[in-house]
Design an enzyme around this catalytic site. Sequence first.
Site, PDB file in Angstrom:
ATOM      1  CE  LYS A 194       6.226  -8.106  -5.814  1.00  0.00           C
ATOM      2  NZ  LYS A 194       4.903  -7.749  -6.424  1.00  0.00           N
ATOM      3  CB  ALA A 250      -0.714 -10.702   6.464  1.00  0.00           C
ATOM      4  CB  THR A 251       2.954  -9.031   2.945  1.00  0.00           C
ATOM      5  OG1 THR A 251       1.721  -9.364   2.313  1.00  0.00           O
ATOM      6  CG2 THR A 251       4.094  -9.326   1.983  1.00  0.00           C
ATOM      7  CD  GLU A 270       4.176   2.532   5.514  1.00  0.00           C
ATOM      8  OE1 GLU A 270       3.198   2.241   6.257  1.00  0.00           O
ATOM      9  OE2 GLU A 270       4.045   2.841   4.327  1.00  0.00           O
ATOM     10  CB  CYS A 304      -0.873   2.960   4.900  1.00  0.00           C
ATOM     11  SG  CYS A 304       0.521   4.040   4.502  1.00  0.00           S
ATOM     12  CD  GLU A 397      -4.375  -0.968   6.529  1.00  0.00           C
ATOM     13  OE1 GLU A 397      -3.818   0.116   6.277  1.00  0.00           O
ATOM     14  OE2 GLU A 397      -3.778  -2.064   6.494  1.00  0.00           O
TER      15      GLU A 397
END
Length: 494
Positions: A194, A250-251, A270, A304, A397
């Site tokens: 996905k 958070a995910t 990650e 990131c 972030e």
Amino acid sequence: MSQPWDFSSLEAAESHLQSSAFEPFHLQNLINGEHAPPANTWIDAINPKTGQALARVPNSSAEDVDRAVHAAEAAFPAWSQTPAAKRAGYLTRIAALIEDRRELFAVWESLDQGKTLARARVEIDRAVSNFRYFAAYIQNQQTAARWTDDNILTYEHRSPLGVFALISPWNMPLYLLTWKIAPCLAFGCTAVAKPSELTSVSAYLLGKVLQDAQLPPGVLNLVYGAGNPTGSALVKHPRVRGISFTGGTATGIQIRRDTVEDIGKHVSLELGGKNPTLVFDDVDLDVAVAMAARAAFENQGEICLTGSRIYVQKSIHDDFLARFVAYVQQHYVLGKTVGAVVSLPHYSKIRSYLTLATQYPDSFKLGAVPPETPTGGYWIEPTILTVPDDSPIMRDEIFGPVATVSSFESEEEAISRANDSQYGLAGILLTRDGARMRRVGERLDAGMVWVNCWLVRELGTPFGGMKASGTGREGGDYSRDVFTNVRTLHIPSY
């Protein structure tokens, strides 16, 4: 109806998007080797450079996900028993097809995500490398064998785990998606992948490559949609035996919650980063400025691994800052070397931090707060700030073209402030002192440390972070740990 693969140059694609005949492309899930029927609900994918709809993405339901998982499960027995050389042949064929269509992929990656065409080309090349690396790896892998004191042979045997959920983010859509797909297929697993609902076009193009490469049906299925319902249904599915996820912290926390009772499910996460760049006073300033700028502003800061917290030794701080501002002004220009940020919500998020920065006197060394309501796309100019360490700007972030610069005096202070973060993904160390490279580099709370370079990757090395930046590592042997089960056999000599 026209498809993205009908327009393989930027000129042709932009001309089509601007024509009166243009209608957003309707993407379709790829399940068991075939495009699925039209979805019941859709998500509009927006061209960040214009703010106009580019594609309509299926917001796949739990039922769609279930069909894809069952297709992957049905394909697993045959694929897991396919000889490594034959699996490598499929991966090599996929790599060649992507390489042949490099410009097509780069054009739509640029339009879909907002990045520059030059940056998109680099990422397509890296996607090709992902497939080629793991095609070679599985034909040359080794295992460990030992003898016990009583003459019993022990050896390690690995087998593919099963069906994987592969979930990738919007910032490097094809590159990070293929970083998961290539090892998953190489080690004999099947998958449901996905991509982000914001940037699904290059995954859709990849689906066409999979069909043209004649990958067996069900080995890799592509479903599109938001985290809820699509991602959540995929993560929670009881027949999914492993998850490889790249995205926000958070995910990642939610994924751990959703899988806590499924002890045998492999989970590789990650997650986010707020990475430091440490600049010591023995550097060549011009070289250091260029490296720090690249690490902060490449891909609009939407990586990131960006070095967004820049700490400069006090004796050279003022000189560095002046040169840094001038360099960024000259080399990072909106619409040329800096693209648009990915979406209106992300634009608003970045803007909220820049608005916060106005409370600190003289904080803006470059850039300004962009308009509350953008026109003609989601453009934010590179911004350089000086703010206190306790500001959310220094701790959160932001994931945009925003860098902070502050000074330090001693090596110990530099290490302490670099490590004063919930994250631990990457660090950049700029110095010409060989002893310091080890002394500082080995103490940074970071899964990856670059010394006098940035974003260099050897695909066998471990990729991942510490603390809130994730769990697990991927790359080479480390990817094998993610996608396989290992058992130890003990066989006597009699």
